[in-house]
Design a protein around this motif. Structure first.
Motif, PDB file in Angstrom:
ATOM      1  N   VAL A 123      41.232 -11.965  19.605  1.00  0.00           N
ATOM      2  CA  VAL A 123      41.499 -12.015  21.045  1.00  0.00           C
ATOM      3  C   VAL A 123      40.222 -12.353  21.814  1.00  0.00           C
ATOM      4  O   VAL A 123      40.232 -13.183  22.735  1.00  0.00           O
ATOM      5  CB  VAL A 123      42.116 -10.680  21.536  1.00  0.00           C
ATOM      6  N   GLY A 124      39.101 -11.742  21.434  1.00  0.00           N
ATOM      7  CA  GLY A 124      37.835 -12.038  22.094  1.00  0.00           C
ATOM      8  C   GLY A 124      37.419 -13.484  21.921  1.00  0.00           C
ATOM      9  O   GLY A 124      36.978 -14.139  22.880  1.00  0.00           O
ATOM     10  N   LEU A 125      37.551 -14.004  20.707  1.00  0.00           N
ATOM     11  CA  LEU A 125      37.205 -15.409  20.480  1.00  0.00           C
ATOM     12  C   LEU A 125      38.177 -16.349  21.176  1.00  0.00           C
ATOM     13  O   LEU A 125      37.795 -17.448  21.595  1.00  0.00           O
ATOM     14  CB  LEU A 125      37.158 -15.706  18.980  1.00  0.00           C
ATOM     15  N   THR A 126      39.443 -15.932  21.320  1.00  0.00           N
ATOM     16  CA  THR A 126      40.410 -16.748  22.050  1.00  0.00           C
ATOM     17  C   THR A 126      40.012 -16.878  23.518  1.00  0.00           C
ATOM     18  O   THR A 126      40.081 -17.972  24.089  1.00  0.00           O
ATOM     19  CB  THR A 126      41.819 -16.145  21.933  1.00  0.00           C
ATOM     20  N   PHE A 127      39.584 -15.779  24.117  1.00  0.00           N
ATOM     21  CA  PHE A 127      39.104 -15.855  25.500  1.00  0.00           C
ATOM     22  C   PHE A 127      37.886 -16.766  25.602  1.00  0.00           C
ATOM     23  O   PHE A 127      37.748 -17.528  26.568  1.00  0.00           O
ATOM     24  CB  PHE A 127      38.773 -14.467  26.040  1.00  0.00           C
ATOM     25  N   LEU A 128      36.991 -16.694  24.628  1.00  0.00           N
ATOM     26  CA  LEU A 128      35.805 -17.542  24.645  1.00  0.00           C
ATOM     27  C   LEU A 128      36.196 -19.012  24.534  1.00  0.00           C
ATOM     28  O   LEU A 128      35.697 -19.856  25.295  1.00  0.00           O
ATOM     29  CB  LEU A 128      34.854 -17.157  23.514  1.00  0.00           C
ATOM     30  N   VAL A 129      37.097 -19.333  23.625  1.00  0.00           N
ATOM     31  CA  VAL A 129      37.522 -20.725  23.460  1.00  0.00           C
ATOM     32  C   VAL A 129      38.277 -21.207  24.694  1.00  0.00           C
ATOM     33  O   VAL A 129      38.101 -22.353  25.125  1.00  0.00           O
ATOM     34  CB  VAL A 129      38.371 -20.875  22.174  1.00  0.00           C
ATOM     35  N   LEU A 130      39.104 -20.351  25.291  1.00  0.00           N
ATOM     36  CA  LEU A 130      39.785 -20.736  26.531  1.00  0.00           C
ATOM     37  C   LEU A 130      38.785 -20.995  27.658  1.00  0.00           C
ATOM     38  O   LEU A 130      38.960 -21.922  28.448  1.00  0.00           O
ATOM     39  CB  LEU A 130      40.771 -19.654  26.959  1.00  0.00           C
ATOM     40  N   GLY A 131      37.751 -20.168  27.723  1.00  0.00           N
ATOM     41  CA  GLY A 131      36.718 -20.378  28.733  1.00  0.00           C
ATOM     42  C   GLY A 131      35.964 -21.677  28.538  1.00  0.00           C
ATOM     43  O   GLY A 131      35.418 -22.238  29.484  1.00  0.00           O
ATOM     44  N   CYS A 132      35.919 -22.153  27.308  1.00  0.00           N
ATOM     45  CA  CYS A 132      35.241 -23.422  27.037  1.00  0.00           C
ATOM     46  C   CYS A 132      36.187 -24.613  27.135  1.00  0.00           C
ATOM     47  O   CYS A 132      35.811 -25.681  27.607  1.00  0.00           O
ATOM     48  CB  CYS A 132      34.621 -23.394  25.637  1.00  0.00           C
ATOM     49  N   ALA A 133      37.428 -24.446  26.684  1.00  0.00           N
ATOM     50  CA  ALA A 133      38.346 -25.579  26.583  1.00  0.00           C
ATOM     51  C   ALA A 133      39.005 -25.934  27.914  1.00  0.00           C
ATOM     52  O   ALA A 133      39.248 -27.111  28.181  1.00  0.00           O
ATOM     53  CB  ALA A 133      39.425 -25.279  25.547  1.00  0.00           C
ATOM     54  N   LEU A 134      39.308 -24.947  28.735  1.00  0.00           N
ATOM     55  CA  LEU A 134      40.012 -25.252  29.979  1.00  0.00           C
ATOM     56  C   LEU A 134      39.192 -26.115  30.930  1.00  0.00           C
ATOM     57  O   LEU A 134      39.705 -27.084  31.479  1.00  0.00           O
ATOM     58  CB  LEU A 134      40.488 -23.958  30.650  1.00  0.00           C
ATOM     59  N   PRO A 135      37.899 -25.815  31.154  1.00  0.00           N
ATOM     60  CA  PRO A 135      37.129 -26.732  32.014  1.00  0.00           C
ATOM     61  C   PRO A 135      36.519 -27.910  31.246  1.00  0.00           C
ATOM     62  O   PRO A 135      35.800 -28.717  31.820  1.00  0.00           O
ATOM     63  CB  PRO A 135      36.033 -25.840  32.590  1.00  0.00           C
ATOM     64  N   ARG A 136      36.795 -28.008  29.967  1.00  0.00           N
ATOM     65  CA  ARG A 136      36.333 -29.098  29.091  1.00  0.00           C
ATOM     66  C   ARG A 136      34.809 -29.194  28.989  1.00  0.00           C
ATOM     67  O   ARG A 136      34.242 -30.273  28.909  1.00  0.00           O
ATOM     68  CB  ARG A 136      36.900 -30.431  29.539  1.00  0.00           C
ATOM     69  N   THR A 137      34.144 -28.067  28.985  1.00  0.00           N
ATOM     70  CA  THR A 137      32.711 -28.018  28.692  1.00  0.00           C
ATOM     71  C   THR A 137      32.480 -26.898  27.683  1.00  0.00           C
ATOM     72  O   THR A 137      32.965 -25.782  27.859  1.00  0.00           O
ATOM     73  CB  THR A 137      31.862 -27.809  29.961  1.00  0.00           C
ATOM     74  N   TRP A 138      31.781 -27.221  26.640  1.00  0.00           N
ATOM     75  CA  TRP A 138      31.616 -26.276  25.526  1.00  0.00           C
ATOM     76  C   TRP A 138      30.275 -25.559  25.567  1.00  0.00           C
ATOM     77  O   TRP A 138      29.866 -24.939  24.600  1.00  0.00           O
ATOM     78  CB  TRP A 138      31.805 -27.016  24.205  1.00  0.00           C
ATOM     79  N   THR A 139      29.598 -25.623  26.675  1.00  0.00           N
ATOM     80  CA  THR A 139      28.298 -24.965  26.816  1.00  0.00           C
ATOM     81  C   THR A 139      28.372 -23.446  26.642  1.00  0.00           C
ATOM     82  O   THR A 139      27.485 -22.869  26.012  1.00  0.00           O
ATOM     83  CB  THR A 139      27.684 -25.309  28.181  1.00  0.00           C
ATOM     84  N   PRO A 140      29.402 -22.747  27.140  1.00  0.00           N
ATOM     85  CA  PRO A 140      29.436 -21.291  26.951  1.00  0.00           C
ATOM     86  C   PRO A 140      29.600 -20.841  25.500  1.00  0.00           C
ATOM     87  O   PRO A 140      29.464 -19.660  25.199  1.00  0.00           O
ATOM     88  CB  PRO A 140      30.648 -20.837  27.777  1.00  0.00           C
ATOM     89  N   MET A 141      29.865 -21.776  24.604  1.00  0.00           N
ATOM     90  CA  MET A 141      30.033 -21.414  23.195  1.00  0.00           C
ATOM     91  C   MET A 141      28.733 -20.861  22.594  1.00  0.00           C
ATOM     92  O   MET A 141      28.754 -20.216  21.550  1.00  0.00           O
ATOM     93  CB  MET A 141      30.522 -22.631  22.401  1.00  0.00           C
ATOM     94  N   PHE A 142      27.611 -21.068  23.278  1.00  0.00           N
ATOM     95  CA  PHE A 142      26.337 -20.519  22.808  1.00  0.00           C
ATOM     96  C   PHE A 142      26.318 -18.991  22.840  1.00  0.00           C
ATOM     97  O   PHE A 142      25.425 -18.369  22.277  1.00  0.00           O
ATOM     98  CB  PHE A 142      25.171 -21.073  23.627  1.00  0.00           C
ATOM     99  N   VAL A 143      27.303 -18.383  23.478  1.00  0.00           N
ATOM    100  CA  VAL A 143      27.402 -16.930  23.526  1.00  0.00           C
ATOM    101  C   VAL A 143      27.630 -16.363  22.125  1.00  0.00           C
ATOM    102  O   VAL A 143      27.260 -15.219  21.845  1.00  0.00           O
ATOM    103  CB  VAL A 143      28.527 -16.519  24.513  1.00  0.00           C
ATOM    104  N   ILE A 144      28.174 -17.164  21.230  1.00  0.00           N
ATOM    105  CA  ILE A 144      28.409 -16.712  19.854  1.00  0.00           C
ATOM    106  C   ILE A 144      27.097 -16.284  19.190  1.00  0.00           C
ATOM    107  O   ILE A 144      27.085 -15.348  18.393  1.00  0.00           O
ATOM    108  CB  ILE A 144      29.132 -17.803  19.032  1.00  0.00           C
ATOM    109  N   THR A 145      25.998 -16.951  19.521  1.00  0.00           N
ATOM    110  CA  THR A 145      24.721 -16.542  18.927  1.00  0.00           C
ATOM    111  C   THR A 145      24.355 -15.114  19.334  1.00  0.00           C
ATOM    112  O   THR A 145      23.788 -14.370  18.539  1.00  0.00           O
ATOM    113  CB  THR A 145      23.592 -17.501  19.343  1.00  0.00           C
ATOM    114  N   PHE A 146      24.715 -14.723  20.548  1.00  0.00           N
ATOM    115  CA  PHE A 146      24.454 -13.344  20.978  1.00  0.00           C
ATOM    116  C   PHE A 146      25.348 -12.354  20.241  1.00  0.00           C
ATOM    117  O   PHE A 146      24.939 -11.233  19.971  1.00  0.00           O
ATOM    118  CB  PHE A 146      24.634 -13.203  22.486  1.00  0.00           C
ATOM    119  N   TYR A 147      26.589 -12.771  19.918  1.00  0.00           N
ATOM    120  CA  TYR A 147      27.477 -11.906  19.144  1.00  0.00           C
ATOM    121  C   TYR A 147      26.894 -11.647  17.759  1.00  0.00           C
ATOM    122  O   TYR A 147      26.984 -10.545  17.234  1.00  0.00           O
ATOM    123  CB  TYR A 147      28.861 -12.528  18.966  1.00  0.00           C
TER     124      TYR A 147
END
Length: 130
Positions: free
Chosen positions: A16-40
């Motif tokens: 569920v957490g990763l789904t929210f992250l992917v939705l946050g990246c895919a809906l505006p069509r920018t994958w920059t927030p995916m760098f949050v995975i490194t913090f996880y």
């Protein structure tokens, strides 16, 4: 049977957490927030290292305090990155909200994992940090 349910609940929460992250990246069509995975990935590392070098977890210790400080900095950075990206106009505010919601769920899952599996190893793992 409780252990299997706990692992299944943790896996579901992680998805569920990763789904929210992917939705946050895919809906505006920018994958920059995916760098949050490194913090996880980096967030549990300081405490894992401190626990391995710590023999007695009773009382306060400079090693544990430093590990908690570094972990806190990593967690705050995970929430700050989407906020800074939204402020700079790189991502939308809705994407920032979705990514930070995913971060809350993922960090809750990480905390729950360490809480549920604190008795799996002998030695200092069986004693809680807090």
């Amino acid at each position: 049977m409780g252990g299997v349910r706990a692992v299944a609940a943790l896996a579901f929460a992680g998805v569920v957490g990763l789904t929210f992250l992917v939705l946050g990246c895919a809906l505006p069509r920018t994958w920059t927030p995916m760098f949050v995975i490194t913090f996880y990935v980096l967030s549990p590392v300081p405490l894992l290292i401190a626990r391995r070098f710590q023999e007695d977890m009773t009382g306060t210790n400079a090693c544990i305090e430093l590990a908690l400080f570094i972990t806190t900095g990593i967690v705050i950075s995970a929430f700050a990155l989407p906020i800074v990206l939204a402020h700079a106009g790189t991502i939308a505010n809705s994407a920032c909200f979705l990514v930070n919601t995913g971060s809350v769920i993922m960090f809750g899952t990480i905390i729950a994992y360490f809480y549920l599996h604190r008795d799996d190893d002998s030695g200092s793992w069986s004693q809680s940090l807090f």
